[in-house]
Design a protein around this motif. Structure first.
Motif, mmCIF file in Angstrom:
data_model
loop_
_atom_site.group_PDB
_atom_site.id
_atom_site.type_symbol
_atom_site.label_atom_id
_atom_site.label_comp_id
_atom_site.label_asym_id
_atom_site.label_seq_id
_atom_site.Cartn_x
_atom_site.Cartn_y
_atom_site.Cartn_z
ATOM 1 N N GLU A 1 -22.145 6.920 -3.429
ATOM 2 C CA GLU A 1 -20.719 6.558 -3.354
ATOM 3 C C GLU A 1 -19.833 7.760 -3.652
ATOM 4 O OE1 GLU A 1 -18.884 3.054 -5.247
ATOM 5 O OE2 GLU A 1 -20.938 2.649 -5.865
ATOM 6 N N ILE A 2 -20.197 8.488 -4.716
ATOM 7 C CA ILE A 2 -19.403 9.655 -5.127
ATOM 8 C C ILE A 2 -19.320 10.669 -3.987
ATOM 9 C CG2 ILE A 2 -19.323 11.622 -6.708
ATOM 10 C CD1 ILE A 2 -20.739 9.825 -8.789
ATOM 11 N N GLU A 3 -20.466 10.954 -3.379
ATOM 12 C CA GLU A 3 -20.507 11.952 -2.307
ATOM 13 C C GLU A 3 -19.806 11.440 -1.048
ATOM 14 O OE1 GLU A 3 -21.346 14.930 -2.783
ATOM 15 O OE2 GLU A 3 -22.297 14.710 -4.737
ATOM 16 N N LEU A 4 -19.934 10.150 -0.768
ATOM 17 C CA LEU A 4 -19.289 9.579 0.414
ATOM 18 C C LEU A 4 -17.764 9.660 0.294
ATOM 19 C CD1 LEU A 4 -20.349 6.249 2.138
ATOM 20 C CD2 LEU A 4 -17.964 6.857 1.899
ATOM 21 N N ILE A 5 -17.262 9.305 -0.884
ATOM 22 C CA ILE A 5 -15.803 9.377 -1.101
ATOM 23 C C ILE A 5 -15.316 10.818 -0.980
ATOM 24 C CG2 ILE A 5 -13.976 9.085 -2.835
ATOM 25 C CD1 ILE A 5 -15.474 6.561 -3.782
ATOM 26 N N LYS A 6 -16.070 11.747 -1.567
ATOM 27 C CA LYS A 6 -15.719 13.178 -1.444
ATOM 28 C C LYS A 6 -15.671 13.589 0.031
ATOM 29 C CE LYS A 6 -15.645 17.728 -2.383
ATOM 30 N NZ LYS A 6 -15.962 18.343 -1.093
ATOM 31 N N ASP A 7 -16.649 13.139 0.800
ATOM 32 C CA ASP A 7 -16.726 13.478 2.209
ATOM 33 C C ASP A 7 -15.547 12.900 2.988
ATOM 34 O OD1 ASP A 7 -18.289 14.654 4.411
ATOM 35 O OD2 ASP A 7 -18.497 12.582 5.093
ATOM 36 N N LYS A 8 -15.115 11.694 2.605
ATOM 37 C CA LYS A 8 -14.060 10.991 3.333
ATOM 38 C C LYS A 8 -12.653 11.477 2.974
ATOM 39 C CE LYS A 8 -15.618 8.036 6.315
ATOM 40 N NZ LYS A 8 -15.163 8.091 7.727
ATOM 41 N N ILE A 9 -12.394 11.716 1.678
ATOM 42 C CA ILE A 9 -11.020 12.029 1.259
ATOM 43 C C ILE A 9 -10.828 13.489 0.858
ATOM 44 C CG2 ILE A 9 -10.676 9.644 0.491
ATOM 45 C CD1 ILE A 9 -10.774 10.693 -2.393
ATOM 46 N N GLY A 10 -11.932 14.234 0.772
ATOM 47 C CA GLY A 10 -11.815 15.663 0.507
ATOM 48 C C GLY A 10 -11.796 16.050 -0.957
ATOM 49 N N GLU A 11 -11.948 15.073 -1.859
ATOM 50 C CA GLU A 11 -12.059 15.385 -3.294
ATOM 51 C C GLU A 11 -12.875 14.305 -3.983
ATOM 52 O OE1 GLU A 11 -8.180 15.441 -5.245
ATOM 53 O OE2 GLU A 11 -7.341 14.273 -3.611
ATOM 54 N N TYR A 12 -13.462 14.698 -5.112
ATOM 55 C CA TYR A 12 -14.337 13.764 -5.816
ATOM 56 C C TYR A 12 -13.534 12.665 -6.508
ATOM 57 C CZ TYR A 12 -18.559 16.543 -5.147
ATOM 58 O OH TYR A 12 -19.634 17.190 -4.582
ATOM 59 N N PRO A 13 -14.091 11.452 -6.575
ATOM 60 C CA PRO A 13 -13.447 10.370 -7.324
ATOM 61 C C PRO A 13 -13.671 10.551 -8.820
ATOM 62 C CG PRO A 13 -15.571 9.620 -6.534
ATOM 63 C CD PRO A 13 -15.378 11.034 -5.999
ATOM 64 N N ILE A 14 -13.090 9.677 -9.598
ATOM 65 C CA ILE A 14 -13.307 9.641 -11.050
ATOM 66 C C ILE A 14 -14.489 8.718 -11.307
ATOM 67 C CG2 ILE A 14 -12.283 8.916 -13.249
ATOM 68 C CD1 ILE A 14 -9.507 9.476 -11.618
ATOM 69 N N LEU A 15 -15.403 9.137 -12.155
ATOM 70 C CA LEU A 15 -16.609 8.356 -12.432
ATOM 71 C C LEU A 15 -16.505 7.683 -13.797
ATOM 72 C CD1 LEU A 15 -19.527 7.499 -11.710
ATOM 73 C CD2 LEU A 15 -20.305 9.657 -12.701
ATOM 74 N N LEU A 16 -16.786 6.383 -13.838
ATOM 75 C CA LEU A 16 -16.741 5.603 -15.076
ATOM 76 C C LEU A 16 -18.147 5.121 -15.401
ATOM 77 C CD1 LEU A 16 -13.618 3.424 -14.114
ATOM 78 C CD2 LEU A 16 -13.624 5.633 -15.303
ATOM 79 N N LEU A 17 -18.706 5.605 -16.495
ATOM 80 C CA LEU A 17 -20.052 5.210 -16.924
ATOM 81 C C LEU A 17 -19.933 4.383 -18.203
ATOM 82 C CD1 LEU A 17 -21.925 8.631 -16.458
ATOM 83 C CD2 LEU A 17 -21.827 6.720 -14.841
ATOM 84 N N ASP A 18 -19.990 3.078 -18.059
ATOM 85 C CA ASP A 18 -19.791 2.201 -19.212
ATOM 86 C C ASP A 18 -21.122 1.779 -19.814
ATOM 87 O OD1 ASP A 18 -18.614 0.630 -21.129
ATOM 88 O OD2 ASP A 18 -18.288 -1.075 -19.798
ATOM 89 N N ASP A 19 -21.526 2.459 -20.868
ATOM 90 C CA ASP A 19 -22.742 2.134 -21.614
ATOM 91 C C ASP A 19 -23.987 2.133 -20.727
ATOM 92 O OD1 ASP A 19 -23.964 1.581 -24.072
ATOM 93 O OD2 ASP A 19 -23.961 -0.574 -23.713
ATOM 94 N N VAL A 20 -23.969 2.976 -19.691
ATOM 95 C CA VAL A 20 -25.079 2.943 -18.745
ATOM 96 C C VAL A 20 -26.199 3.905 -19.133
ATOM 97 C CG1 VAL A 20 -24.329 4.717 -17.093
ATOM 98 C CG2 VAL A 20 -25.513 2.690 -16.266
ATOM 99 N N LEU A 21 -25.872 4.940 -19.917
ATOM 100 C CA LEU A 21 -26.910 5.909 -20.281
ATOM 101 C C LEU A 21 -28.031 5.263 -21.084
ATOM 102 C CD1 LEU A 21 -24.864 9.130 -21.158
ATOM 103 C CD2 LEU A 21 -26.002 8.542 -19.007
ATOM 104 N N SER A 22 -27.653 4.279 -21.918
ATOM 105 C CA SER A 22 -28.664 3.599 -22.730
ATOM 106 C C SER A 22 -29.615 2.755 -21.884
ATOM 107 C CB SER A 22 -27.986 2.699 -23.771
ATOM 108 O OG SER A 22 -27.210 1.696 -23.138
ATOM 109 N N GLU A 23 -29.201 2.462 -20.638
ATOM 110 C CA GLU A 23 -30.031 1.642 -19.746
ATOM 111 C C GLU A 23 -30.969 2.487 -18.885
ATOM 112 O OE1 GLU A 23 -30.006 -1.770 -19.547
ATOM 113 O OE2 GLU A 23 -28.610 -1.814 -21.235
ATOM 114 N N LEU A 24 -30.777 3.807 -18.907
ATOM 115 C CA LEU A 24 -31.589 4.688 -18.069
ATOM 116 C C LEU A 24 -32.555 5.494 -18.927
ATOM 117 C CD1 LEU A 24 -28.749 6.079 -15.757
ATOM 118 C CD2 LEU A 24 -30.366 4.250 -15.209
ATOM 119 N N ASP A 25 -33.744 5.756 -18.408
ATOM 120 C CA ASP A 25 -34.693 6.590 -19.148
ATOM 121 C C ASP A 25 -34.231 8.048 -19.101
ATOM 122 O OD1 ASP A 25 -35.415 7.650 -16.650
ATOM 123 O OD2 ASP A 25 -37.114 6.311 -16.433
#
Length: 371
Positions: free
Chosen positions: A298-322
Motif C-alpha cells: 500500500e505504501i509503495e502504491l500510494i507513493k507511485d500514484k501521488i508522488g510522495e509517501y503516505p503517513i504510516l500508523l503502527l498501532d501496537d503492531v510490533l508486539s504482534e510480529l516476530d
C-alpha cells in the motif's frame, strides 16, 4: 508528506492538546488505556474523516462535550495544508485551508495514511466485509471519484432492497425495480472496474515484498473475487453487460428473499501463497507475512500514484510480529516514511530506526515529548 502539528479539542480522552511531530519515526509510549490508540486514531480521522474503530462519530467526542475537533498542519511537496475535522451532534464538517468542503470526496486525499494494527491481520483471515472496507478506504485515498460512485451505489442499493421487500408483500409493476437495477449496475460497474485496477497494482507490489520477506521461498497472489463472473472482462461496458445478465437470472430469487444478492457489496479478495489458499491452509506466520506484505505494498502504491509517501500508523503492531518481521517492517520504512508507533515498551526491539526516533509519553490524555 508528514504531519507537522496536531491539535485535539474534546477528542476522546484529550481535552485540549497541541503537539509538533518530526518527519521520521515518532514513538508514542505509554501504559494501556492512556490514549495512545486515540492519538493514532485522530490522525486517521484527520485524513479520512472517519474512524477505523467505530462507525459512530459521537463516540469520538469527550464525555459531556458538544463537539470534537482535530486540526492538523500537513507538509506536502507542494506546500503546507491546514486540515480540520469538526464532529458534533449536528454532523461532521471538514475544512481544507480554512474552507469548508461540501463533499468528503473533495477533502479525502489531502493527507494519505496507511494504518497497520493487530486487527488488520484480519484482512487475510477475517470476514469479507473487512476486506471490502480495506478496499474502499485505500482506493478512496488515491481515487476520490471512487467514493462518489461507492456512495451512489450504496444509496441505490438501500432503495432497491426496500423495493424488493415491498414486492415480497404485494405484486406490483416491476418498472421501478428495472430503473433501480439500471442505476445500480451503472454505479456498481464503476466500483468493480476501479477495484480491479487497484488490486492489479497492489498485486505487483505485494508479490515482490512477500517474496523478499519469505527469503525467496513463497509467491503471493491476490485475486479479486467479485460476486458476478466478470472473469477477464475488465472493460466497463463488458462489466455492465455481465452485471445486467446476472440480475435477469436471479430477480425472482431476490424478490423472494427481499434483498440484492449480487454486486460490490458482496465482493471479496483471495490470497494464495505458493498456489494454496492462505486464508484456509496458511500458517499463522504466512497469514501475518501476507498482511504485512499487503500493508507495505500500500505504501509503495500510494507513493507511485501521488508522488510522495503516505503517513504510516503502527498501532501496537510490533508486539504482534516476530523479530524478523519487525526488522523487515522497520527497515522498509527507515528514512522515507513519517511513522507513528504506539507501544507500551520499546525494550526488546533493537533496531536503529527506533533508536533514532522522536519519543512521546502519553499519560491520561496528556502527551509530552521526551527530550
Amino acid at each position: 508528506m508528514y504531519i507537522k502539528q496536531l491539535q485535539l479539542s474534546h477528542y476522546r480522552n484529550y481535552e485540549n492538546v497541541t503537539v509538533a511531530f518530526e518527519n521520521k519515526v515518532n514513538v508514542i509510549l505509554g501504559e494501556n488505556a492512556q490514549g495512545k490508540t486515540n492519538l493514532i486514531e485522530s490522525i486517521f480521522v484527520l485524513a479520512l474523516a472517519k474512524s477505523h474503530r467505530t462507525p459512530r462519530d459521537k463516540e469520538l467526542i469527550t464525555w459531556e462535550q458538544d463537539y470534537a475537533r482535530i486540526e492538523g498542519i500537513v507538509e506536502r511537496r507542494n506546500g503546507s495544508l491546514k486540515l480540520d475535522v469538526i464532529i458534533s451532534d449536528k454532523g461532521k464538517k471538514v475544512k481544507l485551508n480554512h474552507l469548508e468542503q461540501r463533499k468528503l470526496s473533495e477533502y479525502i486525499g489531502s493527507a494519505n495514511v496507511v494504518m497497520f494494527a493487530p486487527e488488520d491481520l484480519n484482512i487475510v483471515k477475517g470476514a469479507p466485509q473487512i476486506r471490502r472496507r480495506f478496499l474502499d478506504m485505500e482506493i478512496g485515498q488515491i481515487n476520490p471519484v471512487y467514493l462518489h460512485y461507492l456512495g451512489k451505489y450504496q444509496k441505490i442499493l438501500q432503495q432497491r432492497n426496500h423495493l424488493l421487500k415491498e414486492l415480497q408483500k404485494q405484486k406490483q409493476n416491476r418498472v421501478m425495480l428495472d430503473v433501480l437495477t439500471e442505476q445500480l449496475v451503472e454505479a456498481g460497474s464503476k466500483v468493480i472496474e476501479r477495484r480491479y485496477e487497484f488490486l492489479q497494482l497492489l498485486q505487483s507490489w505485494a508479490e515482490t515484498i512477500h517474496f523478499d520477506i519469505s527469503r525467496g521461498k513463497e509467491s503471493l497472489k491476490l485475486e479479486y473475487k467479485p460476486s458476478i463472473d466478470v472473469s477477464e472482462k475488465t472493460e466497463l461496458s463488458k462489466i455492465e453487460q455481465v452485471f445486467f445478465e446476472a440480475f435477469e437470472k436471479i430477480v425472482d430469487k431476490e424478490i423472494m428473499r427481499g434483498s440484492t444478492l449480487i454486486g460490490p457489496h458482496r465482493d471479496d479478495i483471495g490470497f494464495t501463497v505458493n498456489e494454496k489458499d492462505v486464508q484456509v491452509y496458511g500458517s499463522q506466520g504466512q497469514q501475518r507475512t501476507t498482511a504485512l506484505s499487503v500493508k507495505l505494498a500500500e505504501i509503495e502504491l500510494i507513493k507511485d500514484k501521488i508522488g510522495e509517501y503516505p503517513i504510516l500508523l503502527l498501532d501496537d503492531v510490533l508486539s504482534e510480529l516476530d523479530d524478523f518481521r519487525q526488522s523487515h517492517l522497520l527497515h522498509a520504512i527507515q528514512g522515507k516514511v513519517q511513522t507513528f508507533v504506539t507501544t507500551t515498551s520499546i525494550d526488546g526491539i533493537d533496531h536503529q530506526t527506533l533508536k533514532e526516533a522522536a519519543t512521546f509519553i502519553v499519560t491520561q490524555g496528556d502527551i509530552e515529548k521526551v527530550k
